[in-house]
Design an enzyme around this catalytic site. Structure first.
Site, PDB file in Angstrom:
ATOM      1  N   CYS A 120      19.103 -22.092  64.518  1.00 47.01           N
ATOM      2  CA  CYS A 120      19.395 -20.684  64.657  1.00 47.01           C
ATOM      3  C   CYS A 120      20.273 -20.019  63.598  1.00 47.01           C
ATOM      4  O   CYS A 120      20.573 -18.946  63.409  1.00 47.01           O
ATOM      5  CB  CYS A 120      20.003 -20.320  65.993  1.00 47.01           C
ATOM      6  SG  CYS A 120      18.611 -20.699  67.332  1.00 47.01           S
ATOM      7  N   HIS A 252      22.985 -13.537  65.672  1.00 48.95           N
ATOM      8  CA  HIS A 252      21.834 -14.218  66.310  1.00 48.95           C
ATOM      9  C   HIS A 252      21.539 -13.549  67.499  1.00 48.95           C
ATOM     10  O   HIS A 252      22.501 -13.613  68.406  1.00 48.95           O
ATOM     11  CB  HIS A 252      22.053 -15.568  66.221  1.00 48.95           C
ATOM     12  CG  HIS A 252      20.823 -16.369  66.912  1.00 48.95           C
ATOM     13  ND1 HIS A 252      19.702 -16.160  66.769  1.00 48.95           N
ATOM     14  CD2 HIS A 252      21.262 -17.454  67.774  1.00 48.95           C
ATOM     15  CE1 HIS A 252      18.940 -16.949  67.617  1.00 48.95           C
ATOM     16  NE2 HIS A 252      19.795 -17.687  68.243  1.00 48.95           N
ATOM     17  N   ASN A 282      15.124 -15.092  72.229  1.00 49.76           N
ATOM     18  CA  ASN A 282      15.843 -15.749  71.078  1.00 49.76           C
ATOM     19  C   ASN A 282      14.848 -16.330  70.451  1.00 49.76           C
ATOM     20  O   ASN A 282      14.205 -17.300  70.402  1.00 49.76           O
ATOM     21  CB  ASN A 282      16.671 -16.904  71.846  1.00 49.76           C
ATOM     22  CG  ASN A 282      17.133 -17.880  70.718  1.00 49.76           C
ATOM     23  OD1 ASN A 282      17.085 -17.847  69.476  1.00 49.76           O
ATOM     24  ND2 ASN A 282      17.984 -18.479  71.229  1.00 49.76           N
TER      25      ASN A 282
HETATM   26  N1  COA Z   1      16.419 -18.575  87.216  1.00 54.03           N
HETATM   27  C1  COA Z   1      17.430 -18.615  88.277  1.00 54.03           C
HETATM   28  N2  COA Z   1      18.284 -19.543  88.605  1.00 54.03           N
HETATM   29  C2  COA Z   1      18.694 -20.305  87.282  1.00 54.03           C
HETATM   30  C3  COA Z   1      17.939 -20.363  86.086  1.00 54.03           C
HETATM   31  C4  COA Z   1      16.867 -19.455  86.101  1.00 54.03           C
HETATM   32  N3  COA Z   1      16.189 -19.066  84.843  1.00 54.03           N
HETATM   33  N4  COA Z   1      18.661 -20.991  85.244  1.00 54.03           N
HETATM   34  C5  COA Z   1      19.357 -21.723  85.686  1.00 54.03           C
HETATM   35  N5  COA Z   1      19.554 -21.333  87.101  1.00 54.03           N
HETATM   36  C6  COA Z   1      20.447 -21.836  88.191  1.00 54.03           C
HETATM   37  C7  COA Z   1      20.848 -23.047  87.801  1.00 54.03           C
HETATM   38  O1  COA Z   1      20.366 -24.284  88.528  1.00 54.03           O
HETATM   39  C8  COA Z   1      22.501 -23.100  88.505  1.00 54.03           C
HETATM   40  O2  COA Z   1      22.373 -23.247  90.131  1.00 54.03           O
HETATM   41  P1  COA Z   1      23.284 -24.109  90.687  1.00 54.03           P
HETATM   42  O3  COA Z   1      24.447 -23.496  90.604  1.00 54.03           O
HETATM   43  O4  COA Z   1      22.624 -24.095  92.352  1.00 54.03           O
HETATM   44  O5  COA Z   1      23.307 -25.454  90.080  1.00 54.03           O
HETATM   45  C9  COA Z   1      22.850 -21.674  88.362  1.00 54.03           C
HETATM   46  O6  COA Z   1      21.527 -21.009  88.208  1.00 54.03           O
HETATM   47  C10 COA Z   1      24.000 -21.336  87.199  1.00 54.03           C
HETATM   48  O7  COA Z   1      23.405 -22.161  86.363  1.00 54.03           O
HETATM   49  P2  COA Z   1      24.161 -22.109  84.909  1.00 54.03           P
HETATM   50  O8  COA Z   1      23.606 -23.087  83.918  1.00 54.03           O
HETATM   51  O9  COA Z   1      25.674 -22.591  85.071  1.00 54.03           O
HETATM   52  O10 COA Z   1      23.895 -20.749  84.333  1.00 54.03           O
HETATM   53  P3  COA Z   1      24.697 -19.990  83.386  1.00 54.03           P
HETATM   54  O11 COA Z   1      25.557 -18.867  83.776  1.00 54.03           O
HETATM   55  O12 COA Z   1      25.690 -20.749  82.305  1.00 54.03           O
HETATM   56  O13 COA Z   1      23.546 -19.307  82.353  1.00 54.03           O
HETATM   57  C11 COA Z   1      22.466 -19.556  80.330  1.00 54.03           C
HETATM   58  C12 COA Z   1      22.781 -20.190  81.875  1.00 54.03           C
HETATM   59  C13 COA Z   1      21.300 -20.410  79.645  1.00 54.03           C
HETATM   60  C14 COA Z   1      21.717 -18.240  80.478  1.00 54.03           C
HETATM   61  C15 COA Z   1      23.795 -19.584  79.643  1.00 54.03           C
HETATM   62  O14 COA Z   1      24.287 -20.865  79.774  1.00 54.03           O
HETATM   63  C16 COA Z   1      23.702 -19.385  78.167  1.00 54.03           C
HETATM   64  O15 COA Z   1      23.264 -18.306  77.750  1.00 54.03           O
HETATM   65  N6  COA Z   1      23.945 -20.144  77.515  1.00 54.03           N
HETATM   66  C17 COA Z   1      23.776 -20.259  76.060  1.00 54.03           C
HETATM   67  C18 COA Z   1      22.468 -20.635  75.503  1.00 54.03           C
HETATM   68  C19 COA Z   1      21.942 -20.240  74.190  1.00 54.03           C
HETATM   69  O16 COA Z   1      22.083 -19.026  73.791  1.00 54.03           O
HETATM   70  N7  COA Z   1      21.391 -21.048  73.419  1.00 54.03           N
HETATM   71  C20 COA Z   1      20.705 -21.003  72.283  1.00 54.03           C
HETATM   72  C21 COA Z   1      21.922 -21.085  71.266  1.00 54.03           C
HETATM   73  S1  COA Z   1      21.080 -20.739  69.619  1.00 54.03           S
END
Ligand code: COA
Length: 326
Positions: A120, A252, A282
């Protein structure tokens, strides 16, 4: 070829283009496929829908070529004017590279073409790379493309990753400034940290194929919020500018919360922070040039506006560039 600093050629940014597949996948569609909801996805990421490739018509080469054709036309050039094509992609149609296919579709027979892989951050790294060929006087017209079809590498059963990504391509035409005209690439900063390499991968699986995307979402989020403002500040510093001088900030398009965190950290007007991820998700190396093109087409980005871009992602890699449009 050698050059002293005083004889370096200036860079101009003279045309943009973009292309996305027709097929749209909404959060509601995803909720039929995995255990998720529109509310969860929109509130955690800002994404409402994304465009998903549908077969060969939406290959990396075809999407990139469509975006490239628009950028060449917007710049008032033809394909035969292009000296160099750089295709930033991590989802090549061919492991040997896709830039040659793009060159063929465009009919850019004089150009040399190669791929650049930096996830990215690919568009930012590509912009700096393209600029060096112009600054040193080697090439005059460079077509920079960012194109990715990450839908090929998403595990559609994995709700932690499949909600994030979309497909598309964006293009930018960079040109050598006429003699004694200013250089519109004002500053840049690029960084890598291989210690974080295992946070975001599409790994070779050992059987002539690759594993789907794996990601530690929380760590990647923390990395982005911490590191992205640093490189923006450094690229602004090298340009003798301050964040409040900017007309536009194009991050990004990974997560609206990451954009909001950077906006808050800098205390800038949120309206200056370009955001279109609600419509595209993304799109990896394509996200910055798609956003740039949308803002240029809408007449929001005007000649002489100061624009900072910042990319971040797998590698880990991250970087920023500051330029004047036009
Ligand atoms: N729908 C519903 N629940 C979901 C889910 C979805 N699509 N994805 C994960 N969950 C759940 C998890 O299982 C977890 O449940 P639990 O507490 O029972 O275990 C809960 O939601 C929280 O998960 P978590 O991973 O802590 O969520 P988060 O707040 O960190 O959000 C992202 C997840 C991926 C949205 C976030 O971490 C993010 O955006 N990170 C950056 C990713 C990124 O930009 N990557 C590309 C970079 S180039």
């Amino acid at each position: 070829m050698t050059n002293t600093a005083s004889s370096l050629v200036g860079v101009r940014f003279i045309g943009s283009g973009s292309a996305v597949p027709d097929r749209v996948l909404s959060n509601y569609d995803l909720a039929q496929m995995v255990d998720t909801t529109d509310e969860w996805i929109a509130s955690r990421t800002g994404i409402k829908e994304r465009h998903i490739a549908d077969g060969e018509a939406d290959s990396v080469a075809n999407l990139a070529a469509k975006a490239g054709q628009k950028a060449i036309a917007a710049a008032g050039l033809t394909a035969s004017d292009i000296d160099l094509i750089i295709l930033a992609t991590s989802t090549s149609d061919d492991l040997f590279g896709t830039a040659g296919r793009v060159q063929k579709i465009l009919g850019a027979e004089r150009a040399v073409a190669f791929d650049l892989v930096a996830a990215c951050s690919g568009f930012v790294f590509g912009l700096v790379t393209a600029s060096q060929y112009i600054r040193s006087g080697v090439y005059k017209n460079v077509l920079l493309l960012g194109a990715d079809v990450l839908s090929r590498w998403v595990d559609w059963q994995d709700r932690r990753t499949c909600i994030l990504f979309g497909d598309g391509a964006g293009a930018l035409l960079l040109q050598a400034s006429p003699d004694h005209q200013p250089n519109n690439l004002l500053g840049f900063e690029m960084r890598s940290d291989g210690k974080g390499n295992d946070l975001l991968n599409i790994n070779y699986s050992g059987r002539s194929t690759f594993e789907p995307i794996s990601m530690n979402g929380q760590e990647v989020y923390r990395f982005a919020v911490r590191r992205v403002p640093e490189v923006i500040e450094k690229s602004l510093h090298s340009a003798n500018l301050e964040v409040h001088d900017l007309d536009w900030l194009i991050l990004h398009q990974a997560n609206q919360r990451i954009i909001d965190a950077v906006v808050n950290r800098f205390g800038i007007d949120p309206a200056k922070a370009v955001s279109n991820m609600g419509k595209y998700g993304n799109t990896s190396a394509a996200s910055i040039p798609i956003a740039l093109d949308e803002w240029v087409q809408a007449g929001k980005i005007q000649p002489n506006h100061l624009v900072a871009i910042a990319g971040f992602g797998a590698g880990l890699s991250w970087g920023s560039a500051v330029f004047r449009w036009g």
